[in-house]
Design an enzyme around this catalytic site. Structure first.
Site, PDB file in Angstrom:
ATOM      1  N   SER A   1      22.406  23.839  38.392  1.00 17.48           N
ATOM      2  CA  SER A   1      23.605  24.145  37.603  1.00 17.48           C
ATOM      3  C   SER A   1      24.205  22.886  37.012  1.00 17.48           C
ATOM      4  O   SER A   1      24.534  22.834  35.825  1.00 17.48           O
ATOM      5  CB  SER A   1      24.649  24.859  38.471  1.00 17.48           C
ATOM      6  OG  SER A   1      24.129  26.069  38.975  1.00 17.48           O
TER       7      SER A   1
ATOM      8  N   GLY B   1      15.900  21.623  43.760  1.00 19.19           N
ATOM      9  CA  GLY B   1      15.051  21.507  44.944  1.00 19.19           C
ATOM     10  C   GLY B   1      14.840  22.798  45.728  1.00 19.19           C
ATOM     11  O   GLY B   1      13.741  23.061  46.210  1.00 19.19           O
TER      12      GLY B   1
ATOM     13  N   CYS C   1      23.463  35.690  41.622  1.00 20.57           N
ATOM     14  CA  CYS C   1      24.812  35.264  41.240  1.00 20.57           C
ATOM     15  C   CYS C   1      25.627  36.427  40.687  1.00 20.57           C
ATOM     16  O   CYS C   1      26.843  36.392  40.693  1.00 20.57           O
ATOM     17  CB  CYS C   1      24.747  34.171  40.184  1.00 20.57           C
ATOM     18  SG  CYS C   1      23.304  33.138  40.313  1.00 20.57           S
TER      19      CYS C   1
HETATM   20  C1  PLP Z   1      18.783  28.930  40.595  1.00 15.65           C
HETATM   21  C2  PLP Z   1      18.815  28.660  39.141  1.00 15.65           C
HETATM   22  C3  PLP Z   1      19.754  27.762  38.597  1.00 15.65           C
HETATM   23  C4  PLP Z   1      20.816  27.095  39.442  1.00 15.65           C
HETATM   24  O1  PLP Z   1      20.312  26.133  40.302  1.00 15.65           O
HETATM   25  P1  PLP Z   1      21.224  25.639  41.530  1.00 15.65           P
HETATM   26  O2  PLP Z   1      20.467  24.490  42.100  1.00 15.65           O
HETATM   27  O3  PLP Z   1      21.323  26.779  42.471  1.00 15.65           O
HETATM   28  O4  PLP Z   1      22.533  25.224  40.957  1.00 15.65           O
HETATM   29  C5  PLP Z   1      19.712  27.512  37.243  1.00 15.65           C
HETATM   30  N1  PLP Z   1      18.795  28.104  36.454  1.00 15.65           N
HETATM   31  C6  PLP Z   1      17.882  28.966  36.933  1.00 15.65           C
HETATM   32  C7  PLP Z   1      16.887  29.566  36.017  1.00 15.65           C
HETATM   33  C8  PLP Z   1      17.863  29.277  38.292  1.00 15.65           C
HETATM   34  O5  PLP Z   1      16.967  30.142  38.767  1.00 15.65           O
END
Ligand code: PLP
Length: 394
Positions: free
Chosen positions: A72, A201, A326
Site C-alpha cells: 500500500s 513481502g 479489504c
Molecule cells: C495485498 C495487496 C496490496 C497491499 O499490500 P500490503 O502490503 O498489504 O499493504 C496492494 N495491491 C495488491 C494487488 C495486493 O494484493
C-alpha cells in the site's frame, strides 16, 4: 477435521527459511543501520545484502530499491511522486484501470479531488486491459500509466511488457502494482520497460509490514510520504524494519528460485479445482482461464450469498474469500467483479480460492467435496434463487 487455507491472495504463511533468517536481527544484530559503530554497520551490511537480493530477483540494481512498510505504501508513494513530477511539467492526467487495488484507486481519487483527470480503462469480460486502449488513452498531459501486474481477486495477468514498451516509446512513466505477481511470475523490470513497481513481502511467504518500491534510475525523484531522518536515501524516513526486510528478501529469493517448480504444481491443483467446480450448475469462472495466476480460482454461483457461503465453508474447514479481504465487511459488491460486467446480484455470490505450493491434493479433494454441497444448501434456502429459476434468469 481437515482445515484448508485457500486464501493465499490475502496473505501467506511465513516460509520457515525466511522466519529463521529473521531471528538473529531481533537480538543479535540489533544495531541501527544508520549508526556508524560496529553494531550499526553489521545491520547496514544486512540491509544492503537484502537490497541486492531483491534487486537481483527483479532484474534491477540495488540502488533502485526502496524499502517500504508494504504494498500500500509503495503504491501511494509511486503515484504521488509521479503526480509531483507531472505538476512541474504542467501534466495533470493519469491512466489506470477500473479494477486496481484500493491502494491505487483511492490514491488516484485523492488526486482527482485536487483537479487531476483520471482515465480508468475497462478490463473487459476476461479481466484483461487492451494494449491498444492504453495507447489511445495517452495524451500530451499524461503523467503516469499505472496498471496492476495481476489482479488480486480474479488473478488475471496483464500484458505488462507491451504496455511498458508503449509508455517508454511515448516517454511516459509506467508503474505496476506487482504485489500479486512478485514471487509468483517471472519479472524483469528492465526487459519489461517498467519504471516503478510495488511489491509486498507477505504475499510470497515473507513477513507482513515490509514492501518494496522499485524506481528505475533517473525515472523520477521520489517524494517522501514520511518526513524524518535520511533513511532510504532520504526518501523514506524511519528506522528500517530490518528483521522484516531480511525475511522478505529471503522469501523472495526462495520464491524466485522455485518459481517454475511451484508454478507447475500449483497450476495442476488450480486446474483440478476449476474443472471440479465448473460442474456446479450455472457456475461461472471469473477472469481469463489462460492468462491467470497459478494459484487463483474465482467463481460466481448465482443465487448464493457470498458472506453466507464463506461462513459455511469456514465451518466445514475451508478458509476462502468472496472478493478482496479489504472490502469484506462492507455490503458493496466487489468493484473488480463489477468491472468485468457482473451484475450486483451475481457479484455477491462469488468465491475466491487462492492456493500456494503447500496446499495438497488431499486439500483439493476436500474443497471439491464441500463447495458443491454448500452451494446447493444455500440455493435450496434462497428465495432469490427460486425466483431466478422460475424466470429462467440465470
Ligand atoms: C495485498 C495487496 C496490496 C497491499 O499490500 P500490503 O502490503 O498489504 O499493504 C496492494 N495491491 C495488491 C494487488 C495486493 O494484493
Amino acid at each position: 477435521m481437515l482445515r484448508v487455507y485457500a486464501d493465499n491472495a490475502a496473505t501467506t504463511a511465513m516460509s520457515p527459511a525466511a522466519k529463521a533468517a529473521m531471528l538473529p536481527y531481533f537480538d543479535e544484530v540489533y544495531g541501527n543501520p544508520s549508526s556508524p559503530h560496529s553494531f550499526g554497520q553489521a545491520a547496514a551490511a544486512a540491509l544492503q545484502e537484502a537490497r541486492e537480493t531483491v534487486a537481483r530477483c527483479l532484474g534491477a540494481k540495488a540502488d533502485e530499491i526502496t524499502f517500504t512498510s508494504g504494498g500500500s505504501e509503495a503504491d501511494n508513494q509511486a503515484i504521488l511522486s509521479a503526480a509531483a513530477a507531472g505538476e512541474k511539467q504542467g501534466k495533470r492526467h493519469m491512466i489506470s484501470t477500473a479494477f486496481e487495488h484500493h491502494a491505487v484507486l483511492h490514491t488516484l481519487q485523492k488526486l482527482e479531488r485536487q483537479g487531476w483527470e483520471i482515465t480508468l480503462l475497462p478490463v473487459h469480460e476476461d479481466g484483461i486491459v487492451r494494449v491498444e486502449e492504453v495507447r489511445d488513452a495517452i495524451r500530451p498531459d499524461t503523467a503516469l500509466v499505472t496498471i496492476m501486474y495481476a489482479n488480486n481477486e480474479i488473478g488475471t495477468i496483464q500484458p505488462i511488457a507491451e504496455i511498458g514498451a508503449i509508455c517508454r516509446e511515448k516517454g511516459i512513466l509506467f508503474h505496476t502494482d506487482a504485489v500479486q505477481a512478485a514471487g509468483h511470475l517471472h519479472i524483469d523490470v528492465a526487459a519489461q520497460n517498467i519504471d516503478l513497481l510495488s511489491l509486498s513481502g507477505h504475499k510470497f511467504h515473507g513477513p507482513k509490514g515490509a514492501g518494496v518500491l522499485y524506481v528505475r534510475k533517473g525515472a523520477l525523484r521520489l517524494q517522501n510520504l514520511i518526513e524524518g531522518g535520511g533513511q532510504e536515501r532520504g526518501k523514506r524516513a524511519g528506522t528500517e524494519n530490518l528483521p522484516a526486510i531480511v525475511g522478505m528478501a529471503v522469501a523472495l529469493d526462495e520464491a524466485c528460485k522455485h518459481l517454475d517448480q511451484h508454478t507447475a504444481y500449483v497450476t495442476k491443483l488450480r486446474d483440478r479445482l476449476i474443472d471440479g467446480l465448473s460442474k456446479i450448475p450455472y457456475a461461472r469462472l471469473n477472469g481469463s482461464a489462460e492468462h491467470r495466476l497459478p494459484g487463483n480460482v474465482n467463481f460466481s454461483f448465482p443465487g448464493v450469498e457470498g458472506e453466507a457461503l464463506l461462513l459455511l465453508l469456514d465451518s466445514m474447514g475451508v478458509a476462502a474469500s468472496s472478493g478482496s479481504a479489504c472490502t469484506s465487511g462492507s455490503l458493496d459488491p466487489s468493484h473488480v467483479l463489477l468491472a468485468i460486467g457482473l451484475s450486483h446480484e451475481v457479484a455477491h455470490g462469488s468465491l475466491r480460492l487462492s492456493l500456494c505450493h503447500t496446499n495438497t491434493e488431499e486439500e483439493i479433494d476436500h474443497i471439491l467435496a464441500v463447495v458443491p454441497q454448500v452451494v446447493q444448501r444455500l440455493r435450496d434456502m434462497s428465495p432469490v434463487w427460486k425466483d431466478m429459476m422460475k424466470k429462467e434468469a440465470v
